[in-house]
Motif scaffolding. Structure first.
Motif, PDB file in Angstrom:
ATOM      1  N   MET A  32       0.639  -1.143   0.282  1.00 13.84           N
ATOM      2  CA  MET A  32       0.067  -0.607  -0.102  1.00 13.84           C
ATOM      3  C   MET A  32       0.752   1.218  -0.015  1.00 13.84           C
ATOM      4  O   MET A  32       0.384   2.264  -0.898  1.00 13.84           O
ATOM      5  CB  MET A  32      -0.581   0.091   1.680  1.00 13.84           C
ATOM      6  CG  MET A  32      -1.899  -0.599   1.323  1.00 13.84           C
ATOM      7  SD  MET A  32      -3.034  -1.125  -0.908  1.00 13.84           S
ATOM      8  CE  MET A  32      -3.931   0.610  -0.232  1.00 13.84           C
ATOM      9  N   GLU A  33       2.200   0.922   0.587  1.00 11.22           N
ATOM     10  CA  GLU A  33       2.970   2.450   0.403  1.00 11.22           C
ATOM     11  C   GLU A  33       3.458   3.013  -0.532  1.00 11.22           C
ATOM     12  O   GLU A  33       3.717   3.471  -1.280  1.00 11.22           O
ATOM     13  CB  GLU A  33       4.569   1.945   1.348  1.00 11.22           C
ATOM     14  CG  GLU A  33       4.058   2.599   3.065  1.00 11.22           C
ATOM     15  CD  GLU A  33       4.985   1.722   4.331  1.00 11.22           C
ATOM     16  OE1 GLU A  33       4.983   3.249   4.902  1.00 11.22           O
ATOM     17  OE2 GLU A  33       5.807   0.806   3.584  1.00 11.22           O
ATOM     18  N   ALA A  34       3.554   1.387  -1.025  1.00 10.04           N
ATOM     19  CA  ALA A  34       4.202   1.438  -3.023  1.00 10.04           C
ATOM     20  C   ALA A  34       3.750   2.248  -3.932  1.00 10.04           C
ATOM     21  O   ALA A  34       3.105   3.158  -4.686  1.00 10.04           O
ATOM     22  CB  ALA A  34       4.662   0.028  -3.402  1.00 10.04           C
ATOM     23  N   ARG A  35       2.266   1.583  -3.990  1.00 15.21           N
ATOM     24  CA  ARG A  35       1.019   2.834  -4.741  1.00 15.21           C
ATOM     25  C   ARG A  35       0.573   3.566  -4.336  1.00 15.21           C
ATOM     26  O   ARG A  35       0.479   4.641  -5.156  1.00 15.21           O
ATOM     27  CB  ARG A  35      -0.601   1.304  -4.388  1.00 15.21           C
ATOM     28  CG  ARG A  35      -2.006   2.130  -4.505  1.00 15.21           C
ATOM     29  CD  ARG A  35      -2.687   1.094  -4.076  1.00 15.21           C
ATOM     30  NE  ARG A  35      -2.642  -0.224  -5.117  1.00 15.21           N
ATOM     31  CZ  ARG A  35      -3.915  -1.688  -4.836  1.00 15.21           C
ATOM     32  NH1 ARG A  35      -4.991  -0.671  -4.347  1.00 15.21           N
ATOM     33  NH2 ARG A  35      -3.319  -2.726  -4.850  1.00 15.21           N
ATOM     34  N   PHE A  36       0.673   4.272  -2.933  1.00 10.83           N
ATOM     35  CA  PHE A  36       0.596   5.709  -2.043  1.00 10.83           C
ATOM     36  C   PHE A  36       1.225   6.890  -2.938  1.00 10.83           C
ATOM     37  O   PHE A  36       1.446   7.642  -3.801  1.00 10.83           O
ATOM     38  CB  PHE A  36       0.626   5.520  -1.203  1.00 10.83           C
ATOM     39  CG  PHE A  36       0.436   6.407  -0.466  1.00 10.83           C
ATOM     40  CD1 PHE A  36      -1.098   7.700  -0.424  1.00 10.83           C
ATOM     41  CD2 PHE A  36       1.863   7.276  -0.431  1.00 10.83           C
ATOM     42  CE1 PHE A  36      -0.843   9.528  -0.211  1.00 10.83           C
ATOM     43  CE2 PHE A  36       1.218   8.987   0.582  1.00 10.83           C
ATOM     44  CZ  PHE A  36      -0.012   9.795   0.862  1.00 10.83           C
ATOM     45  N   LEU A  37       2.391   5.618  -3.023  1.00 12.03           N
ATOM     46  CA  LEU A  37       4.027   6.950  -3.620  1.00 12.03           C
ATOM     47  C   LEU A  37       3.387   7.319  -4.721  1.00 12.03           C
ATOM     48  O   LEU A  37       3.476   8.153  -5.841  1.00 12.03           O
ATOM     49  CB  LEU A  37       4.968   6.211  -3.304  1.00 12.03           C
ATOM     50  CG  LEU A  37       6.372   6.133  -1.920  1.00 12.03           C
ATOM     51  CD1 LEU A  37       6.583   5.848  -1.808  1.00 12.03           C
ATOM     52  CD2 LEU A  37       5.166   7.761  -0.627  1.00 12.03           C
ATOM     53  N   THR A  67       8.300  11.103  -5.343  1.00 17.60           N
ATOM     54  CA  THR A  67      10.067  10.080  -5.386  1.00 17.60           C
ATOM     55  C   THR A  67      10.245   9.179  -3.724  1.00 17.60           C
ATOM     56  O   THR A  67      11.039  10.291  -3.287  1.00 17.60           O
ATOM     57  CB  THR A  67      10.255  11.519  -5.853  1.00 17.60           C
ATOM     58  OG1 THR A  67      10.757  11.527  -7.633  1.00 17.60           O
ATOM     59  CG2 THR A  67      11.822  10.887  -6.451  1.00 17.60           C
ATOM     60  N   TRP A  68      10.688   8.638  -4.572  1.00 15.54           N
ATOM     61  CA  TRP A  68      10.871   8.100  -3.093  1.00 15.54           C
ATOM     62  C   TRP A  68      12.493   7.429  -2.714  1.00 15.54           C
ATOM     63  O   TRP A  68      13.216   7.139  -3.592  1.00 15.54           O
ATOM     64  CB  TRP A  68      10.247   6.296  -2.618  1.00 15.54           C
ATOM     65  CG  TRP A  68      11.173   5.444  -1.919  1.00 15.54           C
ATOM     66  CD1 TRP A  68      11.128   5.997  -0.659  1.00 15.54           C
ATOM     67  CD2 TRP A  68      11.243   4.031  -1.687  1.00 15.54           C
ATOM     68  NE1 TRP A  68      12.087   4.618   0.134  1.00 15.54           N
ATOM     69  CE2 TRP A  68      11.914   4.053  -0.315  1.00 15.54           C
ATOM     70  CE3 TRP A  68      11.378   3.395  -2.873  1.00 15.54           C
ATOM     71  CZ2 TRP A  68      12.708   2.812  -0.769  1.00 15.54           C
ATOM     72  CZ3 TRP A  68      11.875   1.780  -2.406  1.00 15.54           C
ATOM     73  CH2 TRP A  68      11.903   1.601  -1.289  1.00 15.54           C
TER      74      TRP A  68
END
Length: 276
Positions: A247-252, A258-259
């Protein structure tokens, strides 16, 4: 460009007033001491005092709601304020740096008062904090205070720096959002931006965010970040170590963030390098 170079560029933009720092609990952890530095840690402290049902256990907002419902709000407030009572063990390099560069706005999403203590050494700033509606009889989402701690009607456009603590402040003279019932009206209205003060909305316009020490593994935290960042500029940057949850990856990806796969300690090291 290397991640550390991108971080330095983003920090320079915060210093220049072109980007807004959005702080999470891992920034507060740089102060040391015994205060909790994550929702899970705060939840564990509360559960050590009040046994919560299995369905709520481990979820801060649900455990807080259980305590509020069964033990009353005063008990919950005392548990949370006591958790944040321990003094910091050392200076916080991020808080101190922000107090030196005086950006137009800083968003601080944790309950501690470390950022305020850093700003006590300077003038011309103010605070807007989220407040619980528990016990309130007026239509209110936030309260505003000047740098002397005096409550004012609303945030002033003349403040050089606005400190925005959307979840509130866990100290005896303040209020905070923590239980499910605290958040229900805020989350109902936040999509139309009513809980977010106009001065916060004005200062975020045209400025992307720099997320420092945040995690987005909880839907409520993602909702606040999404709505506080609404109508700001594109080009957000998030500094947090991997691995990311799904879910974090989807949110970013959703917000075009930019992570930078770096710990907050990398920022601390950057800021403690002697000048010159």
């Amino acid at each position: 460009m290397a991640a550390i170079d991108m971080l330095e560029q983003a920090m320079n933009e915060v210093s220049a007033g072109k980007r807004i720092a959005y702080l999470g609990p891992e920034v507060s952890a740089l102060s040391g001491g015994g205060a909790p530095t994550s929702p899970a840690a705060l939840c564990a402290i509360i559960e050590a005092q009040v046994r919560a049902p299995r369905r709520a256990s481990g979820n801060l907002w649900s455990v807080a709601q259980y305590v509020e419902s069964r033990k009353f709000r005063d008990t919950l407030d005392t548990l949370v304020r006591d958790a944040f009572a321990p003094a910091a063990a050392c200076a916080n390099p991020v808080h101190d740096w922000l107090a030196r560069v005086r950006p137009p706005m800083v968003v601080d999403t944790w309950y501690d008062d470390g950022l305020l203590r850093a700003f006590e050494r300077v003038r011309d700033w103010g605070l807007v904090q989220g407040v619980s509606r528990n016990g309130e009889w007026i239509d209110i989402f936030t309260r505003a205070y000047d740098s002397a701690g005096t409550e004012v009607g609303e945030a002033s456009p003349d403040w050089k720096t606005l400190l925005y603590k959307p979840h509130g402040l866990a100290r005896p003279d303040a209020s905070f959002l923590i239980s499910d019932s605290d958040y229900v009206e805020v989350l109902t209205e936040i999509d139309i931006q009513r809980p977010i003060p106009e001065e916060v909305q004005r200062r975020r316009t045209g400025r992307p965010l720099l997320f420092l020490g945040c995690r987005f593994d909880d839907q409520m935290l993602r909702t606040f970040a999404r709505q506080i960042g609404k109508r700001s500029a594109e080009g957000h940057v998030a500094v947090m170590p991997g691995p990311l949850t799904r879910m974090e990856a989807r949110f970013l990806d959703e917000l075009g963030i930019t992570w930078l796969d770096l710990p907050v300690a990398a920022l601390s090291e950057m800021l403690t390098v002697p000048e010159g």
